[in-house]
Design a protein around this motif. Structure first.
Motif, PDB file in Angstrom:
ATOM      1  N   LEU A 222       0.818  -1.217   0.000  1.00  0.00           N
ATOM      2  CA  LEU A 222       0.000   0.000   0.000  1.00  0.00           C
ATOM      3  C   LEU A 222       0.853   1.269   0.000  1.00  0.00           C
ATOM      4  O   LEU A 222       0.531   2.233   0.673  1.00  0.00           O
ATOM      5  CB  LEU A 222      -0.933   0.017   1.222  1.00  0.00           C
ATOM      6  CG  LEU A 222      -2.173  -0.840   1.111  1.00  0.00           C
ATOM      7  CD1 LEU A 222      -2.956  -0.802   2.400  1.00  0.00           C
ATOM      8  CD2 LEU A 222      -3.034  -0.429  -0.046  1.00  0.00           C
ATOM      9  N   GLY A 223       1.917   1.265  -0.743  1.00  0.00           N
ATOM     10  CA  GLY A 223       2.800   2.411  -0.822  1.00  0.00           C
ATOM     11  C   GLY A 223       2.337   3.434  -1.844  1.00  0.00           C
ATOM     12  O   GLY A 223       1.243   3.344  -2.415  1.00  0.00           O
ATOM     13  N   LEU A 224       3.167   4.397  -2.079  1.00  0.00           N
ATOM     14  CA  LEU A 224       2.866   5.484  -2.999  1.00  0.00           C
ATOM     15  C   LEU A 224       2.614   4.978  -4.415  1.00  0.00           C
ATOM     16  O   LEU A 224       1.701   5.453  -5.100  1.00  0.00           O
ATOM     17  CB  LEU A 224       4.015   6.503  -3.006  1.00  0.00           C
ATOM     18  CG  LEU A 224       3.855   7.689  -3.949  1.00  0.00           C
ATOM     19  CD1 LEU A 224       2.665   8.539  -3.532  1.00  0.00           C
ATOM     20  CD2 LEU A 224       5.126   8.499  -3.981  1.00  0.00           C
ATOM     21  N   GLN A 225       3.393   4.001  -4.860  1.00  0.00           N
ATOM     22  CA  GLN A 225       3.231   3.484  -6.215  1.00  0.00           C
ATOM     23  C   GLN A 225       1.868   2.841  -6.421  1.00  0.00           C
ATOM     24  O   GLN A 225       1.299   2.913  -7.503  1.00  0.00           O
ATOM     25  CB  GLN A 225       4.338   2.480  -6.542  1.00  0.00           C
ATOM     26  CG  GLN A 225       5.711   3.086  -6.577  1.00  0.00           C
ATOM     27  CD  GLN A 225       5.840   4.153  -7.644  1.00  0.00           C
ATOM     28  OE1 GLN A 225       5.268   4.050  -8.719  1.00  0.00           O
ATOM     29  NE2 GLN A 225       6.596   5.181  -7.341  1.00  0.00           N
ATOM     30  N   PHE A 226       1.313   2.210  -5.386  1.00  0.00           N
ATOM     31  CA  PHE A 226      -0.031   1.637  -5.485  1.00  0.00           C
ATOM     32  C   PHE A 226      -1.053   2.740  -5.717  1.00  0.00           C
ATOM     33  O   PHE A 226      -1.923   2.617  -6.574  1.00  0.00           O
ATOM     34  CB  PHE A 226      -0.388   0.859  -4.214  1.00  0.00           C
ATOM     35  CG  PHE A 226      -1.847   0.516  -4.139  1.00  0.00           C
ATOM     36  CD1 PHE A 226      -2.369  -0.514  -4.903  1.00  0.00           C
ATOM     37  CD2 PHE A 226      -2.703   1.233  -3.322  1.00  0.00           C
ATOM     38  CE1 PHE A 226      -3.717  -0.828  -4.842  1.00  0.00           C
ATOM     39  CE2 PHE A 226      -4.046   0.934  -3.248  1.00  0.00           C
ATOM     40  CZ  PHE A 226      -4.556  -0.103  -4.015  1.00  0.00           C
ATOM     41  N   TRP A 227      -0.980   3.814  -4.949  1.00  0.00           N
ATOM     42  CA  TRP A 227      -1.963   4.897  -5.063  1.00  0.00           C
ATOM     43  C   TRP A 227      -1.830   5.619  -6.402  1.00  0.00           C
ATOM     44  O   TRP A 227      -2.828   6.020  -6.997  1.00  0.00           O
ATOM     45  CB  TRP A 227      -1.837   5.863  -3.898  1.00  0.00           C
ATOM     46  CG  TRP A 227      -2.205   5.190  -2.610  1.00  0.00           C
ATOM     47  CD1 TRP A 227      -1.354   4.822  -1.616  1.00  0.00           C
ATOM     48  CD2 TRP A 227      -3.511   4.736  -2.227  1.00  0.00           C
ATOM     49  NE1 TRP A 227      -2.055   4.183  -0.629  1.00  0.00           N
ATOM     50  CE2 TRP A 227      -3.377   4.123  -0.968  1.00  0.00           C
ATOM     51  CE3 TRP A 227      -4.770   4.799  -2.819  1.00  0.00           C
ATOM     52  CZ2 TRP A 227      -4.464   3.575  -0.284  1.00  0.00           C
ATOM     53  CZ3 TRP A 227      -5.848   4.251  -2.138  1.00  0.00           C
ATOM     54  CH2 TRP A 227      -5.691   3.653  -0.891  1.00  0.00           C
ATOM     55  N   ILE A 228      -0.600   5.766  -6.892  1.00  0.00           N
ATOM     56  CA  ILE A 228      -0.399   6.360  -8.215  1.00  0.00           C
ATOM     57  C   ILE A 228      -1.030   5.472  -9.276  1.00  0.00           C
ATOM     58  O   ILE A 228      -1.720   5.946 -10.179  1.00  0.00           O
ATOM     59  CB  ILE A 228       1.105   6.571  -8.496  1.00  0.00           C
ATOM     60  CG1 ILE A 228       1.641   7.684  -7.609  1.00  0.00           C
ATOM     61  CG2 ILE A 228       1.349   6.880  -9.967  1.00  0.00           C
ATOM     62  CD1 ILE A 228       3.148   7.842  -7.674  1.00  0.00           C
ATOM     63  N   ASN A 229      -0.839   4.161  -9.144  1.00  0.00           N
ATOM     64  CA  ASN A 229      -1.417   3.240 -10.114  1.00  0.00           C
ATOM     65  C   ASN A 229      -2.934   3.245 -10.051  1.00  0.00           C
ATOM     66  O   ASN A 229      -3.591   3.196 -11.086  1.00  0.00           O
ATOM     67  CB  ASN A 229      -0.889   1.825  -9.893  1.00  0.00           C
ATOM     68  CG  ASN A 229      -1.316   0.900 -10.995  1.00  0.00           C
ATOM     69  OD1 ASN A 229      -2.388   0.321 -10.933  1.00  0.00           O
ATOM     70  ND2 ASN A 229      -0.484   0.798 -12.009  1.00  0.00           N
ATOM     71  N   LEU A 230      -3.497   3.315  -8.870  1.00  0.00           N
ATOM     72  CA  LEU A 230      -4.953   3.366  -8.736  1.00  0.00           C
ATOM     73  C   LEU A 230      -5.504   4.615  -9.408  1.00  0.00           C
ATOM     74  O   LEU A 230      -6.499   4.550 -10.143  1.00  0.00           O
ATOM     75  CB  LEU A 230      -5.345   3.325  -7.261  1.00  0.00           C
ATOM     76  CG  LEU A 230      -6.836   3.321  -6.970  1.00  0.00           C
ATOM     77  CD1 LEU A 230      -7.481   2.051  -7.520  1.00  0.00           C
ATOM     78  CD2 LEU A 230      -7.079   3.440  -5.485  1.00  0.00           C
ATOM     79  N   LEU A 231      -4.861   5.745  -9.196  1.00  0.00           N
ATOM     80  CA  LEU A 231      -5.297   6.991  -9.829  1.00  0.00           C
ATOM     81  C   LEU A 231      -5.179   6.904 -11.343  1.00  0.00           C
ATOM     82  O   LEU A 231      -6.110   7.282 -12.069  1.00  0.00           O
ATOM     83  CB  LEU A 231      -4.466   8.173  -9.308  1.00  0.00           C
ATOM     84  CG  LEU A 231      -4.776   9.520  -9.913  1.00  0.00           C
ATOM     85  CD1 LEU A 231      -6.187   9.962  -9.527  1.00  0.00           C
ATOM     86  CD2 LEU A 231      -3.762  10.539  -9.479  1.00  0.00           C
ATOM     87  N   LEU A 232      -4.072   6.381 -11.842  1.00  0.00           N
ATOM     88  CA  LEU A 232      -3.894   6.244 -13.290  1.00  0.00           C
ATOM     89  C   LEU A 232      -4.927   5.295 -13.893  1.00  0.00           C
ATOM     90  O   LEU A 232      -5.440   5.537 -14.985  1.00  0.00           O
ATOM     91  CB  LEU A 232      -2.483   5.741 -13.605  1.00  0.00           C
ATOM     92  CG  LEU A 232      -1.360   6.754 -13.423  1.00  0.00           C
ATOM     93  CD1 LEU A 232      -0.018   6.071 -13.551  1.00  0.00           C
ATOM     94  CD2 LEU A 232      -1.491   7.875 -14.414  1.00  0.00           C
ATOM     95  N   THR A 233      -5.250   4.228 -13.181  1.00  0.00           N
ATOM     96  CA  THR A 233      -6.245   3.280 -13.680  1.00  0.00           C
ATOM     97  C   THR A 233      -7.633   3.911 -13.693  1.00  0.00           C
ATOM     98  O   THR A 233      -8.416   3.667 -14.613  1.00  0.00           O
ATOM     99  CB  THR A 233      -6.243   1.996 -12.835  1.00  0.00           C
ATOM    100  OG1 THR A 233      -4.925   1.447 -12.866  1.00  0.00           O
ATOM    101  CG2 THR A 233      -7.213   0.978 -13.387  1.00  0.00           C
ATOM    102  N   LEU A 234      -7.940   4.725 -12.704  1.00  0.00           N
ATOM    103  CA  LEU A 234      -9.233   5.416 -12.690  1.00  0.00           C
ATOM    104  C   LEU A 234      -9.343   6.423 -13.829  1.00  0.00           C
ATOM    105  O   LEU A 234     -10.435   6.667 -14.347  1.00  0.00           O
ATOM    106  CB  LEU A 234      -9.458   6.100 -11.346  1.00  0.00           C
ATOM    107  CG  LEU A 234      -9.717   5.167 -10.165  1.00  0.00           C
ATOM    108  CD1 LEU A 234      -9.786   5.960  -8.878  1.00  0.00           C
ATOM    109  CD2 LEU A 234     -10.976   4.355 -10.378  1.00  0.00           C
ATOM    110  N   LEU A 235      -8.215   7.009 -14.211  1.00  0.00           N
ATOM    111  CA  LEU A 235      -8.209   7.961 -15.322  1.00  0.00           C
ATOM    112  C   LEU A 235      -8.283   7.253 -16.674  1.00  0.00           C
ATOM    113  O   LEU A 235      -8.673   7.866 -17.663  1.00  0.00           O
ATOM    114  CB  LEU A 235      -6.963   8.839 -15.267  1.00  0.00           C
ATOM    115  CG  LEU A 235      -6.900   9.800 -14.089  1.00  0.00           C
ATOM    116  CD1 LEU A 235      -5.553  10.508 -14.057  1.00  0.00           C
ATOM    117  CD2 LEU A 235      -8.037  10.801 -14.129  1.00  0.00           C
ATOM    118  N   GLY A 236      -7.918   6.005 -16.696  1.00  0.00           N
ATOM    119  CA  GLY A 236      -7.951   5.208 -17.924  1.00  0.00           C
ATOM    120  C   GLY A 236      -7.196   3.924 -17.706  1.00  0.00           C
ATOM    121  O   GLY A 236      -6.178   3.896 -17.018  1.00  0.00           O
TER     122      GLY A 236
END
Length: 52
Positions: A23-37
């Protein structure tokens, strides 16, 4: 295990990121990127998997 992680990452990129980095920063960045597309999240998780 690596093959299974790759398959999961293709289907659900945030889950693949979680399996790699937790649950680090890279996970949250990936979740945001996936939500954007889906594609940006997929590219990011492939980058994460190939980085280490």
């Amino acid at each position: 295990m690596e093959i299974l992680r790759i398959i999961i990452s293709i289907l659900i990129p945030p889950l693949g990121a979680f399996l790699k980095v937790g649950l680090g920063l890279q996970f949250w960045i990936n979740l945001l990127l996936t939500l954007l597309g889906y594609f940006p999240g997929l590219v990011h998780v492939i980058w994460l998997l190939s980085r280490r």
